[in-house]
Write an enzyme that holds these catalytic residues in place. Structure first.
Site, PDB file in Angstrom:
ATOM      1  N   PHE A 183      37.166  50.572  33.853  1.00 14.24           N
ATOM      2  CA  PHE A 183      37.445  49.234  33.320  1.00 14.24           C
ATOM      3  C   PHE A 183      36.786  48.216  34.224  1.00 14.24           C
ATOM      4  O   PHE A 183      37.047  48.186  35.426  1.00 14.24           O
ATOM      5  CB  PHE A 183      38.950  48.966  33.233  1.00 14.24           C
ATOM      6  CG  PHE A 183      39.245  47.618  32.634  1.00 14.24           C
ATOM      7  CD1 PHE A 183      39.276  47.449  31.252  1.00 14.24           C
ATOM      8  CD2 PHE A 183      39.455  46.514  33.439  1.00 14.24           C
ATOM      9  CE1 PHE A 183      39.515  46.200  30.691  1.00 14.24           C
ATOM     10  CE2 PHE A 183      39.695  45.256  32.885  1.00 14.24           C
ATOM     11  CZ  PHE A 183      39.730  45.095  31.513  1.00 14.24           C
ATOM     12  N   ASP A 241      33.540  48.295  42.327  1.00 15.85           N
ATOM     13  CA  ASP A 241      34.410  47.305  41.694  1.00 15.85           C
ATOM     14  C   ASP A 241      35.776  47.395  42.371  1.00 15.85           C
ATOM     15  O   ASP A 241      36.541  48.319  42.121  1.00 15.85           O
ATOM     16  CB  ASP A 241      34.510  47.587  40.189  1.00 15.85           C
ATOM     17  CG  ASP A 241      35.462  46.628  39.462  1.00 15.85           C
ATOM     18  OD1 ASP A 241      36.264  45.952  40.130  1.00 15.85           O
ATOM     19  OD2 ASP A 241      35.413  46.588  38.218  1.00 15.85           O
ATOM     20  N   LYS A 292      41.378  39.565  41.671  1.00 19.79           N
ATOM     21  CA  LYS A 292      42.837  39.719  41.630  1.00 19.79           C
ATOM     22  C   LYS A 292      43.564  39.294  42.915  1.00 19.79           C
ATOM     23  O   LYS A 292      43.887  38.129  43.062  1.00 19.79           O
ATOM     24  CB  LYS A 292      43.197  41.156  41.234  1.00 19.79           C
ATOM     25  CG  LYS A 292      42.871  41.443  39.757  1.00 19.79           C
ATOM     26  CD  LYS A 292      43.559  42.671  39.212  1.00 19.79           C
ATOM     27  CE  LYS A 292      43.430  42.770  37.699  1.00 19.79           C
ATOM     28  NZ  LYS A 292      42.421  43.704  37.207  1.00 19.79           N
TER      29      LYS A 292
HETATM   30  C1  LIG Z   1      41.318  43.492  36.175  1.00 19.93           C
HETATM   31  C2  LIG Z   1      40.024  44.159  36.419  1.00 19.93           C
HETATM   32  C3  LIG Z   1      38.815  43.534  36.063  1.00 19.93           C
HETATM   33  C4  LIG Z   1      38.767  42.241  35.302  1.00 19.93           C
HETATM   34  O1  LIG Z   1      39.275  41.180  36.032  1.00 19.93           O
HETATM   35  P1  LIG Z   1      39.574  39.778  35.305  1.00 19.93           P
HETATM   36  O2  LIG Z   1      39.982  38.879  36.427  1.00 19.93           O
HETATM   37  O3  LIG Z   1      40.663  40.029  34.314  1.00 19.93           O
HETATM   38  O4  LIG Z   1      38.311  39.361  34.651  1.00 19.93           O
HETATM   39  C5  LIG Z   1      37.638  44.173  36.402  1.00 19.93           C
HETATM   40  N1  LIG Z   1      37.634  45.345  37.053  1.00 19.93           N
HETATM   41  C6  LIG Z   1      38.769  45.971  37.401  1.00 19.93           C
HETATM   42  C7  LIG Z   1      38.703  47.258  38.133  1.00 19.93           C
HETATM   43  C8  LIG Z   1      40.003  45.409  37.084  1.00 19.93           C
HETATM   44  O5  LIG Z   1      41.137  46.042  37.406  1.00 19.93           O
END
Ligand SMILES: *Cc1c(COP(=O)(O)O)cnc(C)c1O
Length: 387
Positions: free
Chosen positions: A136, A222, A251
């Site tokens: 994701f 990521d 986050k």
């Molecule tokens: C939450 C998440 C995203 C997206 O982040 P947003 O701030 O909602 O755009 C991307 N990569 C990972 C691994 C995530 O957990």
């Protein structure tokens, strides 16, 4: 139904299956709803409120900056932005930082940097990014293309071209895809969060890093969910003994305010030039002042306590009645339950504990500083809900 729930249902786009709770305030790892019911928070706003709700130190840093200068645009120098970039580089060995506002945007920046580096170094046909199935990476059209889950893609074609998805923990598959497609980069989450809180195998991550170094393919990690102390290391890649070329984070970095960052390593330190990328809000002084406080507090002692609390959760839930398995790393934990995860989460909520789900698992993302006694109480509620 309270007015707010009805108004929200009427006027807010119907993209979220909200839990039937209206939160009004909190303190630390406690939350209260509009009826005064108290909850222990094991979600942290999806790994965002790193030090809980209305944390005194973070709030002082944010409000002090709010009273000085709330925004300046990136046409000017501001202190918090520069100092946060410095700290991020000193703590990681990365060389430069681009600031964005969210995880998806941080990934967009990472992808742009990788594409530009590869096009300049190897030619314009080296644009493909290899990501993993079940990954994701966010909700923008390009981050969706990176995301290796078809069900997110179906209704939004055509997505940005140039992404291929390899099977997680299958190095041969990944290597073949990377070489066949003249990959610019490989992008991974060290622990697949939305995919079910599944850590990658250490050997797989190490071999990817070796391949990337050999072939001059950029390694993008990521760290949007795994970063900022969540897994018991400052960034999850540090648990795997690899050095990425690019790290995206968001986050927990802002501690509750919207902030994303792309950390650029040695190879790509000067890839971005003036005009290549930008963001109006990116590097906002209030968000950066909060993040400086958050980052400064993620020290060895805090990380040790994250690992200790993690060990406690693993040992309290592994083998408990109704628990099939426990996965994850640090305070990013997935619990595979015999009952459907949503049912367990609903039971926990009724009994005053807020958890999340990820795929078929109950997902726990408590604040990094959750008091032990609250954690113990919450784990007892989870155990009871699983039975
Ligand atoms: C939450 C998440 C995203 C997206 O982040 P947003 O701030 O909602 O755009 C991307 N990569 C990972 C691994 C995530 O957990």
């Amino acid at each position: 139904m309270s007015d707010i729930k009805a108004i929200d249902k009427e006027y807010v786009a119907n993209t979220y299956a909200r839990f039937p709770v209206q939160l009004v305030r909190g303190k630390g790892s406690l939350l209260w709803d509009d009826e005064g019911k108290e909850y222990i928070d094991l979600g942290s706003g999806i790994a965002v409120n790193a030090f809980g709700i209305a944390d005194d130190e973070w709030r002082a840093a944010v409000t002090a900056q709010l009273g000085e200068l709330q925004h300046a645009s990136n046409l000017y120098y501001t202190g918090p932005c520069a100092l946060l970039a410095e700290q991020l580089c000193l703590r990681t060995g990365m060389k430069k930082v681009f600031f964005a506002n969210s995880g998806a945007e941080a990934n967009e920046g990472a992808i742009k940097a990788a594409r530009k580096y590869a096009a300049e170094k190897k030619g314009a046909d080296h644009f493909t990014i290899v990501t993993l199935r079940n990954s994701f990476h966010g909700r923008t059209i390009t981050a969706l293309a990176a995301t290796g889950q078809d069900h997110y893609h179906k209704l939004f074609q055509p997505l940005t071209p140039g992404f291929v998805h390899a099977e997680a923990n299958n190095f041969d598959d990944l290597k073949a895809l990377a070489l066949e497609n003249k990959a610019a980069a490989v992008m991974i989450e060290c622990v697949q969060g939305e995919g079910g809180v599944l850590p990658l195998e250490a050997d797989f991550v190490r071999r990817i890093a070796e391949l990337c170094a050999q072939e001059d393919i950029l390694l993008i990690v990521d760290e949007v969910q795994t970063g900022n102390g969540r897994t018991g290391a400052l960034y999850a890649y540090m648990n795997f003994g690899v050095m990425p070329d690019i790290v995206s984070t968001a986050k927990g970095l802002g501690g509750g305010l919207p902030l994303g960052a792309v950390l650029l390593g040695e190879k790509v330190r000067d890839t971005f030039g003036p005009g290549d990328h930008g963001s109006t809000f990116g590097g906002n002084p209030v968000c950066c002042a909060g993040a400086l406080n958050v980052l400064g507090r993620i020290d060895d002692a805090l990380l040790a306590s994250v690992r200790e609390k993690s060990d406690y959760i693993f040992s309290a839930l592994t083998g408990a009645p109704g628990v099939e398995s426990v996965s994850g790393m640090g305070l990013m934990i997935g619990v595979k339950t015999v009952k459907p995860a949503a049912e367990v989460v609903a039971r926990c909520r009724e009994n005053g504990v807020l958890c999340l789900t990820a795929k078929d698992r109950v997902r726990l993302l408590p604040a990094l500083n959750i008091p032990t006694e609250l954690l113990e109480k919450a784990v007892a509620v989870i155990r009871a809900a699983c039975e």
